[in-house]
Enzyme design. Structure first.
Site, PDB file in Angstrom:
ATOM      1  CG  ASN A 173       2.991   4.332   1.974  1.00  0.00           C
ATOM      2  OD1 ASN A 173       3.800   3.984   1.121  1.00  0.00           O
ATOM      3  ND2 ASN A 173       2.280   3.475   2.684  1.00  0.00           N
ATOM      4  CB  THR A 174       3.858  10.485   5.125  1.00  0.00           C
ATOM      5  OG1 THR A 174       2.492  10.075   5.202  1.00  0.00           O
ATOM      6  CG2 THR A 174       3.941  11.992   5.332  1.00  0.00           C
ATOM      7  CB  SER A 181       3.628   5.463   7.382  1.00  0.00           C
ATOM      8  OG  SER A 181       3.163   5.363   6.044  1.00  0.00           O
ATOM      9  CE  LYS A 240       2.169  -0.268  12.964  1.00  0.00           C
ATOM     10  NZ  LYS A 240       0.772  -0.449  12.515  1.00  0.00           N
ATOM     11  CG  ASN A 280      -0.366   0.700   2.419  1.00  0.00           C
ATOM     12  OD1 ASN A 280      -0.417   1.928   2.526  1.00  0.00           O
ATOM     13  ND2 ASN A 280       0.208  -0.082   3.335  1.00  0.00           N
ATOM     14  CG  PHE A 299      -0.610   9.128   7.240  1.00  0.00           C
ATOM     15  CD1 PHE A 299      -0.437   7.767   7.407  1.00  0.00           C
ATOM     16  CD2 PHE A 299       0.240   9.985   7.934  1.00  0.00           C
ATOM     17  CE1 PHE A 299       0.558   7.268   8.239  1.00  0.00           C
ATOM     18  CE2 PHE A 299       1.238   9.489   8.764  1.00  0.00           C
ATOM     19  CZ  PHE A 299       1.395   8.125   8.918  1.00  0.00           C
ATOM     20  CG  ASN A 355       4.126   1.041   9.776  1.00  0.00           C
ATOM     21  OD1 ASN A 355       3.375   0.606   8.911  1.00  0.00           O
ATOM     22  ND2 ASN A 355       3.987   2.247  10.307  1.00  0.00           N
TER      23      ASN A 355
END
Length: 337
Positions: free
Chosen positions: A181-182, A179, A217, A116, A120, A246
């Site tokens: 993805n940011t 994460s 996390k 993915n 967010f 994560n």
């Protein structure tokens, strides 16, 4: 029935569309009188021996929903009926944001995995709070992050906002700086900015009449030296514990055609690495703080392996999608056995 009939049908369609369809379907059937109690009767395992007390909270069983599944706190009440002991919502940011452009969610069926790059996507913390006000009895974790447009040097303000907004409506907090993805978010895992962020939140937390547990996390891609830093940071800041782990940016050993997609990888390929991180943290810290284990739990044996490695609780996401809701019951039954 799920793996032989329902899953093959759902897997014919775009995974993000399926996610929203399933949410709608679950909400719909739970409005039918008698269905919620029927689902509880099928999936829940009630036994005092499953109860766990971790960071001052009492969990009716150690199996929870990982963050990312119910981002906006739209399904936590219904999910609890499938036997979960707790539900972690989010990641929530101060302002609503659409996330990254679609397509951004990919199944790797050959690897029993998902990639993915959602970014967010959420409706903002204030919108989620309105739904959380209707919570009846579900133990809720609030996973918080920063908005994409917020520069790292101002990120602490986003975490403060989300913390304050959620405080009265969640049982514990999770600081998400891991994460992939940011943009530049993982830079906040470096020792200096992470210590500053956690100390700031802890200072706010300690001023509360009844402080809430704050967890961190972390990514599975950290080196041993970085994990050692994490242990130091947890002990220095006095936060309640760690969630390991994560999603990963690694792609070793993948077979599926979607393996080249960018984003965070979850599912079976993460099983061994997340357990390694749990074991490292538990052993090197002398089990000085609780750990929630997540990553690649597809069988009861996967969950037990993480618990034996040093996890106090476990969470499901990708395994729940591939194996179905019966996995929760199977884990709890296996723990009793």
């Amino acid at each position: 029935m799920y793996k032989s009939l329902i899953r093959p049908l759902l897997f014919k369609f775009d995974p993000e569309d399926v996610h929203h369809f399933v949410f709608g379907a679950i909400r719909f059937i739970h409005r039918i009188p008698g269905v919620p109690s029927l689902i509880r009767g099928i999936f829940q395992v009630e036994d005092k021996r499953l109860e766990r007390e971790v960071f001052g909270l009492k969990f009716k069983n150690p199996v929870g929903v990982a963050a990312g599944f119910d981002k906006d706190a739209k399904l936590f009440q219904e999910l609890s009926n499938y036997g979960f002991g707790f539900v972690e919502i989010g990641t929530l940011t101060p302002k609503p944001q659409p996330g990254n452009p679609r397509k951004r969610l990919f199944r790797l069926k050959a690897d029993q995995a998902i990639i993915n790059r959602m970014g967010f996507n959420n409706g903002g913390v204030d919108e989620a709070v309105e739904r959380l006000k209707k919570n009846k009895n579900v133990l809720i974790g609030g996973n918080i992050g920063k908005n994409k447009v917020t520069p790292n040097e101002e990120a602490v303000n986003d975490y403060i906002y989300a913390y304050n907004a959620l405080f009265d409506y969640v049982d514990y907090f999770v600081v998400n700086v891991s994460s992939p993805n940011t943009p530049n978010l993982r830079a906040l895992q470096d020792k200096e900015p992470l210590t500053h962020l956690l100390n700031t939140l802890q200072t706010l937390n300690k001023k509360k009449e009844a402080p809430k547990p704050i967890l961190l996390k972390i990514a599975p891609d950290l080196t041993d030296d970085q994990l050692t830093d994490i242990i130091d940071i947890v002990n220095t800041t006095g936060i309640a514990g760690v969630i390991a782990t994560n999603t990963t940016i690694g792609r070793d050993g993948l077979k599926d055609a979607n393996k080249e997609e960018t984003g965070g990888l979850s599912g079976k390929p993460l099983t061994a690495r997340s357990t390694e991180v749990i074991r490292f943290l538990a052993e090197k810290s002398g089990k000085s703080f609780p750990i929630i284990g997540v990553g690649g739990i597809h069988t009861p044996e996967d969950a037990i392996e993480k618990l034996e490695a040093g996890a106090d609780l476990v969470q499901l996401y990708t395994g729940f999608i591939y194996e179905g809701p019966a996995l929760v019951k199977a884990i709890n039954k296996k723990l009793l056995d």
